[in-house]
Design a protein around this motif. Sequence first.
Motif, PDB file in Angstrom:
ATOM      1  N   VAL A 277     -58.626 -26.691  -8.180  1.00 39.88           N
ATOM      2  CA  VAL A 277     -58.369 -27.317  -6.884  1.00 39.88           C
ATOM      3  C   VAL A 277     -59.230 -28.565  -6.732  1.00 39.88           C
ATOM      4  O   VAL A 277     -60.320 -28.668  -7.301  1.00 39.88           O
ATOM      5  CB  VAL A 277     -58.657 -26.377  -5.691  1.00 39.88           C
ATOM      6  CG1 VAL A 277     -57.641 -25.242  -5.647  1.00 39.88           C
ATOM      7  CG2 VAL A 277     -60.074 -25.837  -5.723  1.00 39.88           C
ATOM      8  N   ILE A 278     -58.694 -29.519  -5.988  1.00 38.65           N
ATOM      9  CA  ILE A 278     -59.441 -30.710  -5.607  1.00 38.65           C
ATOM     10  C   ILE A 278     -59.113 -30.949  -4.141  1.00 38.65           C
ATOM     11  O   ILE A 278     -57.989 -30.647  -3.704  1.00 38.65           O
ATOM     12  CB  ILE A 278     -59.085 -31.917  -6.506  1.00 38.65           C
ATOM     13  CG1 ILE A 278     -59.900 -33.169  -6.122  1.00 38.65           C
ATOM     14  CG2 ILE A 278     -57.584 -32.239  -6.479  1.00 38.65           C
ATOM     15  CD1 ILE A 278     -59.768 -34.308  -7.142  1.00 38.65           C
ATOM     16  N   GLY A 279     -60.092 -31.443  -3.388  1.00 39.60           N
ATOM     17  CA  GLY A 279     -59.812 -31.670  -1.978  1.00 39.60           C
ATOM     18  C   GLY A 279     -61.080 -31.961  -1.223  1.00 39.60           C
ATOM     19  O   GLY A 279     -62.086 -32.392  -1.803  1.00 39.60           O
ATOM     20  N   PHE A 280     -61.042 -31.719   0.067  1.00 37.47           N
ATOM     21  CA  PHE A 280     -62.187 -32.095   0.888  1.00 37.47           C
ATOM     22  C   PHE A 280     -62.140 -31.371   2.225  1.00 37.47           C
ATOM     23  O   PHE A 280     -61.090 -30.882   2.647  1.00 37.47           O
ATOM     24  CB  PHE A 280     -62.188 -33.601   1.148  1.00 37.47           C
ATOM     25  CG  PHE A 280     -60.966 -34.070   1.883  1.00 37.47           C
ATOM     26  CD1 PHE A 280     -60.978 -34.197   3.259  1.00 37.47           C
ATOM     27  CD2 PHE A 280     -59.794 -34.348   1.204  1.00 37.47           C
ATOM     28  CE1 PHE A 280     -59.843 -34.592   3.947  1.00 37.47           C
ATOM     29  CE2 PHE A 280     -58.652 -34.757   1.881  1.00 37.47           C
ATOM     30  CZ  PHE A 280     -58.684 -34.876   3.256  1.00 37.47           C
ATOM     31  N   ARG A 281     -63.290 -31.322   2.863  1.00 38.41           N
ATOM     32  CA  ARG A 281     -63.411 -30.924   4.257  1.00 38.41           C
ATOM     33  C   ARG A 281     -63.800 -32.154   5.046  1.00 38.41           C
ATOM     34  O   ARG A 281     -64.550 -32.998   4.544  1.00 38.41           O
ATOM     35  CB  ARG A 281     -64.504 -29.866   4.410  1.00 38.41           C
ATOM     36  CG  ARG A 281     -64.777 -29.493   5.867  1.00 38.41           C
ATOM     37  CD  ARG A 281     -65.798 -28.364   5.943  1.00 38.41           C
ATOM     38  NE  ARG A 281     -67.076 -28.742   5.419  1.00 38.41           N
ATOM     39  CZ  ARG A 281     -68.245 -28.395   5.965  1.00 38.41           C
ATOM     40  NH1 ARG A 281     -68.277 -27.662   7.070  1.00 38.41           N
ATOM     41  NH2 ARG A 281     -69.383 -28.754   5.418  1.00 38.41           N
ATOM     42  N   VAL A 282     -63.301 -32.283   6.259  1.00 42.24           N
ATOM     43  CA  VAL A 282     -63.740 -33.373   7.138  1.00 42.24           C
ATOM     44  C   VAL A 282     -64.020 -32.790   8.514  1.00 42.24           C
ATOM     45  O   VAL A 282     -63.298 -31.902   8.977  1.00 42.24           O
ATOM     46  CB  VAL A 282     -62.699 -34.515   7.181  1.00 42.24           C
ATOM     47  CG1 VAL A 282     -61.351 -34.034   7.670  1.00 42.24           C
ATOM     48  CG2 VAL A 282     -63.199 -35.687   8.028  1.00 42.24           C
ATOM     49  N   TYR A 283     -65.105 -33.255   9.128  1.00 42.39           N
ATOM     50  CA  TYR A 283     -65.445 -32.797  10.478  1.00 42.39           C
ATOM     51  C   TYR A 283     -66.112 -33.938  11.218  1.00 42.39           C
ATOM     52  O   TYR A 283     -66.520 -34.936  10.612  1.00 42.39           O
ATOM     53  CB  TYR A 283     -66.349 -31.555  10.432  1.00 42.39           C
ATOM     54  CG  TYR A 283     -67.650 -31.747   9.703  1.00 42.39           C
ATOM     55  CD1 TYR A 283     -67.742 -31.571   8.326  1.00 42.39           C
ATOM     56  CD2 TYR A 283     -68.808 -32.108  10.390  1.00 42.39           C
ATOM     57  CE1 TYR A 283     -68.939 -31.739   7.654  1.00 42.39           C
ATOM     58  CE2 TYR A 283     -70.016 -32.287   9.719  1.00 42.39           C
ATOM     59  CZ  TYR A 283     -70.072 -32.096   8.355  1.00 42.39           C
ATOM     60  OH  TYR A 283     -71.261 -32.283   7.684  1.00 42.39           O
ATOM     61  N   ASP A 284     -66.198 -33.800  12.537  1.00 40.18           N
ATOM     62  CA  ASP A 284     -66.785 -34.880  13.333  1.00 40.18           C
ATOM     63  C   ASP A 284     -68.168 -34.487  13.845  1.00 40.18           C
ATOM     64  O   ASP A 284     -68.499 -33.302  13.897  1.00 40.18           O
ATOM     65  CB  ASP A 284     -65.860 -35.258  14.499  1.00 40.18           C
ATOM     66  CG  ASP A 284     -65.808 -34.189  15.581  1.00 40.18           C
ATOM     67  OD1 ASP A 284     -66.707 -34.205  16.452  1.00 40.18           O
ATOM     68  OD2 ASP A 284     -64.890 -33.351  15.553  1.00 40.18           O
ATOM     69  N   THR A 285     -68.960 -35.501  14.197  1.00 48.74           N
ATOM     70  CA  THR A 285     -70.314 -35.257  14.730  1.00 48.74           C
ATOM     71  C   THR A 285     -70.397 -35.664  16.200  1.00 48.74           C
ATOM     72  O   THR A 285     -71.492 -35.900  16.705  1.00 48.74           O
ATOM     73  CB  THR A 285     -71.372 -36.063  13.953  1.00 48.74           C
ATOM     74  OG1 THR A 285     -71.126 -37.458  14.210  1.00 48.74           O
ATOM     75  CG2 THR A 285     -71.313 -35.789  12.459  1.00 48.74           C
ATOM     76  N   TYR A 286     -69.236 -35.795  16.861  1.00 51.34           N
ATOM     77  CA  TYR A 286     -69.256 -36.194  18.273  1.00 51.34           C
ATOM     78  C   TYR A 286     -70.010 -35.157  19.101  1.00 51.34           C
ATOM     79  O   TYR A 286     -69.809 -33.949  18.938  1.00 51.34           O
ATOM     80  CB  TYR A 286     -67.837 -36.353  18.809  1.00 51.34           C
ATOM     81  CG  TYR A 286     -67.192 -37.651  18.380  1.00 51.34           C
ATOM     82  CD1 TYR A 286     -67.127 -38.732  19.252  1.00 51.34           C
ATOM     83  CD2 TYR A 286     -66.667 -37.793  17.102  1.00 51.34           C
ATOM     84  CE1 TYR A 286     -66.531 -39.921  18.859  1.00 51.34           C
ATOM     85  CE2 TYR A 286     -66.082 -38.980  16.699  1.00 51.34           C
ATOM     86  CZ  TYR A 286     -66.014 -40.040  17.580  1.00 51.34           C
ATOM     87  OH  TYR A 286     -65.448 -41.213  17.191  1.00 51.34           O
ATOM     88  N   ALA A 287     -70.873 -35.664  19.990  1.00 50.45           N
ATOM     89  CA  ALA A 287     -71.729 -34.767  20.768  1.00 50.45           C
ATOM     90  C   ALA A 287     -71.032 -34.369  22.058  1.00 50.45           C
ATOM     91  O   ALA A 287     -71.404 -34.783  23.143  1.00 50.45           O
ATOM     92  CB  ALA A 287     -73.054 -35.456  21.054  1.00 50.45           C
TER      93      ALA A 287
END
Lengths: 294, 294
Positions: A48-58
């Motif tokens: 598998v290849i891929g990614f996680r993405v998330y935000d740091t908005y407070a």
Amino acid sequence: MNSIVNVIERTFEEQANGTLVSPPRFRLETERGDMVFTAGAATAFEKVIGFRVYDTYANDLDGHQQLVCVFDSDTGVFKGIVIGNLLGAVRTGAIGGVAIKAMARTDSKYIAVIGTGIQARAQLEAAVAVRNIKHVRVFSRNHENREAFAAEMEKKLDIEVVAVDSPKSCVQGADIVICATNSGTPVFDAEWLEPGVHINTVGPKSVKRHEVPMELGARSSVIVTDSIEQLKAYPTPHFLVGTPDEERIIQLSDVVTGKTLGRKGQDDITLFCSVGLAGTEVVVANEMMKEALC
Amino acid sequence: MNSIVNVIERTFEEQANGTLVSPPRFRLETERGDMVFTAGAATAFEKVIGFRVYDTYANDLDGHQQLVCVFDSDTGVFKGIVIGNLLGAVRTGAIGGVAIKAMARTDSKYIAVIGTGIQARAQLEAAVAVRNIKHVRVFSRNHENREAFAAEMEKKLDIEVVAVDSPKSCVQGADIVICATNSGTPVFDAEWLEPGVHINTVGPKSVKRHEVPMELGARSSVIVTDSIEQLKAYPTPHFLVGTPDEERIIQLSDVVTGKTLGRKGQDDITLFCSVGLAGTEVVVANEMMKEALC
């Protein structure tokens, strides 16, 4: 959780064999908040290849989501997306399970859990998947949270789970201590620990804010982490960085593959510092999708 | 396409005003192929942050997909995902439309299209959205492709579209030339161009492989690109880099905001070199989602 612990274990083998690709995080920065990408590939077993993405908005608005996108690492073909915040905890739980499997005494029966959030739940679930646990005690400063945790997890795991009213009564006599809080100050005293105990620390572990006592490093005969590179790259240093214990930190992949021992003797105290090896999210998402398709 | 051309135009205003964030591409590299991330945020008008991701695997299996993920740049809240390869062409088409609006003569009536792929279709659709086009000629070396393009686009745009059998008969007399091929050698002769023509080049434009003639730079009184930074960062240099014309290249955002002229006189030849400004994919995906929800 059983199958996820297994694929995470294989992923540590991939890390040891050099087929896990996990470059440093990439950030898209704006004034109000960032998007953070942890990309990775496990090309030998999991493919598998891929990614996680998330935000740091407070802010705590509804609608914040982590995305984990999975592609086939042989072909580049898109496999799917997992949306939601549960996967991260399952992933960290499964890594904790691999650490317990590799480090805790095989006859471990009693687990102490400090913390009652999503991470504590996932850690406990993974621990139960790898050891024959008979009894769990849980502590949180909040009475309702610990009672709810005990009732819910007892039902889910079919094991006795008791809420206790002090960290000391939680930790004393435990074979395994799971520490999964947001506390910036130590939640237990190293003196309370029995010989032979294994500790997983999942919460804050910087030199400024750490949920476990500083002296735990010196007390532990084996100290393991899932990524030394990530542990050394924290913006505020890890609580063991700069201490004599820093040199003794070894990688979980080396324990999983038998290159080094996770436990030298039955009376050793062993410590696992969880940092969340990048790339493992994609493997977990892939496994979740496989199970969802069954 | 009309609304997408409009939001792309506003995005160039954001670029000029410094509220478009578009860091360099990030790549996750493996032996068999890479995942490439183009992230971006337009925080003033469009209020979106997100990214596109695509793979570089060298195979034509079904199932390769581009993903464009969109979040709110004020709050970080997840808005949605667009999956598929169409968005990229619509985005590049809309950028081409903004260039034509800013640079082509306002009385442009005849368009020549060289190339019949998805990019050629999107460019033509965007051109028709910004100029009162009466007649289109299309050339491709493949007879069937150009006939199919003519029939399909005539029906879609309700404008006369004629397939012609030579590039010369396509380009001669045109007010606007859209060049959207995969050709590594020039597909027309600069001598065939009329005074006052505007050219969009979408296909190869490196010093080694370029679909337009090298001398087109010197023949053009205004040369514009959507991102000078990206144009100068190509792995093999852009065909104008290192020539005396390099210094004259200006940014489309400066033309859109009126800082510089896209056309000085009616008889000028003007050239737009499309590179695909990063960050615009997210704006297009957001617009598509808005329309899908209507």
